[in-house]
Design a protein around this motif. Structure first.
Motif, PDB file in Angstrom:
ATOM      1  N   SER A 387       0.748  -1.004   0.097  1.00 18.97           N
ATOM      2  CA  SER A 387      -0.145  -0.123  -0.100  1.00 18.97           C
ATOM      3  C   SER A 387       0.884   1.245   0.021  1.00 18.97           C
ATOM      4  CB  SER A 387      -0.978   0.029   1.324  1.00 18.97           C
ATOM      5  OG  SER A 387      -0.159   0.008   2.569  1.00 18.97           O
ATOM      6  N   VAL A 388       0.240   2.266  -0.420  1.00 16.46           N
ATOM      7  CA  VAL A 388       0.875   3.597  -0.503  1.00 16.46           C
ATOM      8  C   VAL A 388       0.009   4.625   0.002  1.00 16.46           C
ATOM      9  CG1 VAL A 388       2.280   5.238  -2.147  1.00 16.46           C
ATOM     10  CG2 VAL A 388       2.308   2.940  -2.653  1.00 16.46           C
ATOM     11  N   TRP A 389       0.695   5.657   0.923  1.00 15.54           N
ATOM     12  CA  TRP A 389      -0.158   6.708   1.608  1.00 15.54           C
ATOM     13  C   TRP A 389       0.286   7.953   1.263  1.00 15.54           C
ATOM     14  CZ3 TRP A 389      -4.435   4.468   4.624  1.00 15.54           C
ATOM     15  CH2 TRP A 389      -4.174   3.271   4.671  1.00 15.54           C
ATOM     16  N   GLY A 390      -0.764   8.972   0.945  1.00 16.30           N
ATOM     17  CA  GLY A 390      -0.113  10.433   0.765  1.00 16.30           C
ATOM     18  C   GLY A 390      -1.160  10.944  -0.292  1.00 16.30           C
ATOM     19  N   ALA A 395       0.590   9.265  -4.906  1.00 18.67           N
ATOM     20  CA  ALA A 395       0.705   7.831  -4.132  1.00 18.67           C
ATOM     21  C   ALA A 395       0.485   6.827  -5.414  1.00 18.67           C
ATOM     22  CB  ALA A 395      -0.257   7.723  -3.027  1.00 18.67           C
ATOM     23  N   GLU A 396      -0.465   7.394  -6.371  1.00 23.22           N
ATOM     24  CA  GLU A 396      -1.029   6.325  -7.363  1.00 23.22           C
ATOM     25  C   GLU A 396       0.275   6.228  -8.368  1.00 23.22           C
ATOM     26  OE1 GLU A 396      -4.426   5.456 -10.588  1.00 23.22           O
ATOM     27  OE2 GLU A 396      -4.554   7.263  -9.335  1.00 23.22           O
ATOM     28  N   SER A 397       0.972   7.213  -8.485  1.00 23.60           N
ATOM     29  CA  SER A 397       2.173   7.072  -9.259  1.00 23.60           C
ATOM     30  C   SER A 397       3.074   6.185  -8.887  1.00 23.60           C
ATOM     31  CB  SER A 397       2.966   8.514  -9.540  1.00 23.60           C
ATOM     32  OG  SER A 397       4.119   8.480 -10.274  1.00 23.60           O
ATOM     33  N   VAL A 398       3.368   6.040  -7.480  1.00 24.18           N
ATOM     34  CA  VAL A 398       4.230   5.313  -6.915  1.00 24.18           C
ATOM     35  C   VAL A 398       3.770   3.884  -7.107  1.00 24.18           C
ATOM     36  CG1 VAL A 398       5.220   4.469  -4.521  1.00 24.18           C
ATOM     37  CG2 VAL A 398       5.246   6.872  -5.377  1.00 24.18           C
ATOM     38  N   VAL A 407      -1.284  -3.462  -5.288  1.00 23.23           N
ATOM     39  CA  VAL A 407      -0.940  -2.297  -4.555  1.00 23.23           C
ATOM     40  C   VAL A 407      -2.028  -1.458  -4.259  1.00 23.23           C
ATOM     41  CG1 VAL A 407       0.434  -0.309  -4.208  1.00 23.23           C
ATOM     42  CG2 VAL A 407       1.386  -2.300  -5.485  1.00 23.23           C
ATOM     43  N   TYR A 408      -2.336  -0.962  -3.101  1.00 22.34           N
ATOM     44  CA  TYR A 408      -3.448  -0.300  -2.677  1.00 22.34           C
ATOM     45  C   TYR A 408      -3.093   1.093  -2.356  1.00 22.34           C
ATOM     46  CZ  TYR A 408      -6.532  -4.612  -2.578  1.00 22.34           C
ATOM     47  OH  TYR A 408      -7.159  -5.765  -2.759  1.00 22.34           O
ATOM     48  N   VAL A 409      -3.864   2.196  -2.782  1.00 24.31           N
ATOM     49  CA  VAL A 409      -3.658   3.548  -2.447  1.00 24.31           C
ATOM     50  C   VAL A 409      -4.631   4.040  -1.530  1.00 24.31           C
ATOM     51  CG1 VAL A 409      -3.436   5.892  -3.516  1.00 24.31           C
ATOM     52  CG2 VAL A 409      -2.812   3.910  -4.695  1.00 24.31           C
ATOM     53  N   ASN A 410      -4.139   4.567  -0.236  1.00 23.83           N
ATOM     54  CA  ASN A 410      -4.597   5.271   0.950  1.00 23.83           C
ATOM     55  C   ASN A 410      -5.752   4.171   1.417  1.00 23.83           C
ATOM     56  OD1 ASN A 410      -3.099   7.425   0.617  1.00 23.83           O
ATOM     57  ND2 ASN A 410      -4.570   8.576  -0.745  1.00 23.83           N
ATOM     58  N   GLN A 411      -5.563   2.893   1.524  1.00 21.90           N
ATOM     59  CA  GLN A 411      -6.313   1.836   2.234  1.00 21.90           C
ATOM     60  C   GLN A 411      -5.384   0.599   2.208  1.00 21.90           C
ATOM     61  OE1 GLN A 411      -9.539   0.018  -0.108  1.00 21.90           O
ATOM     62  NE2 GLN A 411      -8.867   0.870  -2.210  1.00 21.90           N
ATOM     63  N   MET A 412      -5.718  -0.021   3.359  1.00 19.29           N
ATOM     64  CA  MET A 412      -4.977  -1.226   3.600  1.00 19.29           C
ATOM     65  C   MET A 412      -5.137  -2.333   2.718  1.00 19.29           C
ATOM     66  SD  MET A 412      -6.711  -2.685   7.303  1.00 19.29           S
ATOM     67  CE  MET A 412      -5.903  -4.349   7.067  1.00 19.29           C
ATOM     68  N   MET A 413      -4.054  -3.238   2.561  1.00 17.99           N
ATOM     69  CA  MET A 413      -4.201  -4.087   1.725  1.00 17.99           C
ATOM     70  C   MET A 413      -5.120  -5.410   2.115  1.00 17.99           C
ATOM     71  SD  MET A 413      -3.037  -5.883  -1.065  1.00 17.99           S
ATOM     72  CE  MET A 413      -3.008  -7.349  -1.804  1.00 17.99           C
ATOM     73  N   ALA A 414      -5.907  -5.864   1.496  1.00 20.06           N
ATOM     74  CA  ALA A 414      -6.867  -6.746   1.955  1.00 20.06           C
ATOM     75  C   ALA A 414      -7.606  -7.565   0.526  1.00 20.06           C
ATOM     76  CB  ALA A 414      -8.100  -6.207   2.701  1.00 20.06           C
ATOM     77  N   SER A 415      -8.000  -8.600   0.969  1.00 17.19           N
ATOM     78  CA  SER A 415      -8.628  -9.497  -0.314  1.00 17.19           C
ATOM     79  C   SER A 415      -9.900  -9.190  -0.397  1.00 17.19           C
ATOM     80  CB  SER A 415      -8.103 -11.038  -0.341  1.00 17.19           C
ATOM     81  OG  SER A 415      -8.751 -11.542   0.947  1.00 17.19           O
ATOM     82  N   HIS A 416     -10.281  -9.164  -1.673  1.00 20.49           N
ATOM     83  CA  HIS A 416     -11.924  -9.098  -1.917  1.00 20.49           C
ATOM     84  C   HIS A 416     -12.421  -9.900  -3.126  1.00 20.49           C
ATOM     85  CE1 HIS A 416     -15.636  -7.171  -2.954  1.00 20.49           C
ATOM     86  NE2 HIS A 416     -15.735  -6.863  -1.682  1.00 20.49           N
ATOM     87  N   PRO A 417     -13.466 -10.468  -2.944  1.00 24.72           N
ATOM     88  CA  PRO A 417     -13.798 -11.596  -4.348  1.00 24.72           C
ATOM     89  C   PRO A 417     -13.795 -10.689  -5.398  1.00 24.72           C
ATOM     90  CG  PRO A 417     -15.499 -11.733  -2.230  1.00 24.72           C
ATOM     91  CD  PRO A 417     -14.466 -10.589  -1.899  1.00 24.72           C
TER      92      PRO A 417
END
Length: 450
Positions: A387-390, A395-398, A407-417
């Protein structure tokens, strides 16, 4: 060798099972293969309706299943309930979308009509871990069973009651008996199963070494394999944007399931301008954690799943400290109890940087430039998630430059169906979830009509 179900918090042996005999395994393979012939021919609507019933069974049995997880691997009741709800949601997701995912896909042929038909492969072996004993199985089973495959489960040896309960859920939902079967077998039984011509693929979630072993056996027998292995995910903090919230999410990302998650944030890469404030706030949250009996209502943190896992984590921490890292927090308290800790001054070559720390330990280091942050995030043999925060655009560019399965932006990594899940590098290959996951164990057959 007997298979024990043991409470990690008390050390009590709950029950003991005998390993399945070779004859029982043979019978299960034959039943799965025989059932496949009729199961794949059932109307999709029939399979979908059973999947919806399975969701209802899970929801009805939530309390009992959450208690099983608390007993066998130390997951607190609230987290166990959430896991079962997620499994039910996964069943409903594939019930809703299976028709669209499995429908013929038209191709732009130079003449005539061409399309892809998705057909099931057959009997699929699932080798699953203990950390999310229901979710890991259902995110495999829901898509591949609704697509017409049948499944054999070899679950982790420390969660046999969970493994048997999963098979019971399928029975309660009305699935034919050969569609999903649990086998209480050791890892040493896997090669013989993969060598059987009736078994057409394997999905493994587990350690790097387990993945290498199973992948080698699958390749030797020309079987399709999907591997979801370890992770040492980067949590990159670029600036002070909403830092209090970011630290809360950092703690949650590291301590989910007591840190025993492949996609838990493990390496925290923080800009030097906010580094000290980040560490101070994270230290306060970690210090407030109280480890309690996971069966106690209201508990938020329990023990690690097994005593030897806590001991192994402690050795990784001790070796990192000997190499120059600074530990903040008590850490290992004996048996399966590990108080959350922070490691500062982590460098290349230390276990805390090079290996996966599968428990509640956060490795934190600072950076000065965006280029350095990207380099540090990619400086790992793993690539499961992060994840990248900012500020969003930055953040999306990074995120686009980090080599990882997600890679998730401004949210924690978690699985989703709905989101494809899977790693690169030593974190494995292939996808789970979404339509990508469903297609893994189908034959995308091209048909061209002149």
């Amino acid at each position: 060798m007997p298979i024990q179900s043991k409470n990690p918090y008390t050390g009590e042996v709950l029950t003991t099972y005998s390993e399945a005999s070779s004859q029982l395994v043979e019978n299960a393979i034959e039943k799965a293969h025989f059932t496949f012939q009729t199961w794949k021919a059932k109307p999709l609507e029939y399979r979908v309706n059973l999947l919806l019933r399975l969701a209802e069974v899970l929801e009805k049995d939530t309390e009992a299943l959450a208690r099983l997880m608390a007993l066998e691997m130390g997951k607190v009741l609230a987290d166990g309930r959430a896991e079962i709800e997620k499994c039910a949601a996964c069943c409903r997701y594939y019930a809703q979308h299976a028709a669209d995912f499995l429908k013929d896909k038209a191709l732009a042929a130079p003449h005539g009509k061409a399309y892809v038909q998705y057909e099931p492969l057959g009997v699929i072996l699932a080798v699953m871990p203990w950390n999310f004993p229901f979710w890991q199985v259902f995110r495999f089973a829901a898509p591949h069973i609704v697509s017409g495959n049948t499944a054999l489960l070899k679950h982790a040896s420390n969660v046999p009651q969970c493994a048997l309960a999963i098979a019971d859920c399928f029975t309660k939902a009305g699935f034919p008996s050969g569609v999903f079967q649990t086998l209480l077998i050791p890892s040493s039984s896997v090669p013989a199963i993969l060598a059987d011509e009736r078994v057409r693929g394997v999905s493994l979630t587990g350690s790097e070494e387990a993945g290498k072993s199973v992948a080698a056996e699958a390749a030797r027998n020309l079987k399709k394999s999907v591997l979801e292995l370890g992770g040492s995910d980067a949590f990159v903090v670029l600036d002070a944007t909403n830092l209090g919230h970011v630290v809360q999410m950092a703690a949650k990302s590291r301590l989910v399931n007591m840190g025993q998650s492949c996609i838990a944030a493990k390496r925290f890469i923080v800009h030097e301008s906010v580094y000290e404030n980040f560490v101070s706030q994270l230290k306060g949250i970690f210090k407030s954690v109280r480890i309690q009996d996971p069966l106690q209502e209201g508990s938020t943190y329990g023990p690690m799943a097994q005593a030897h896992l806590a001991e192994e984590l402690n050795q990784q921490v001790k070796q990192s400290v000997q190499m120059g890292a600074e530990q903040i927090g008590v850490g290992y308290l004996g048996e399966a109890i590990f108080q959350p800790s922070i490691l500062l001054g982590v460098k290349e070559g230390m276990p805390a940087w090079e290996e996966e720390l599968f428990g509640p330990v956060a490795s934190v280091r600072s950076f000065s430039t965006v280029e350095e942050a990207i380099h540090l995030a990619n400086d790992s043999r793993f690539g499961l998630g992060g994840s990248v925060w900012g500020q969003v655009e930055k953040a999306e560019s990074v995120a686009r430059q980090i080599h990882s399965g997600a890679v998730y932006v401004n949210q924690m990594m978690a699985s989703h169906p709905a989101i494809p899940f899977g790693g690169v590098k030593h974190s494995g290959y292939g996808k789970e979830l979404s339509e990508s996951g469903l297609w893994e164990f189908t034959n995308a057959k091209s048909i061209w009509v002149a």
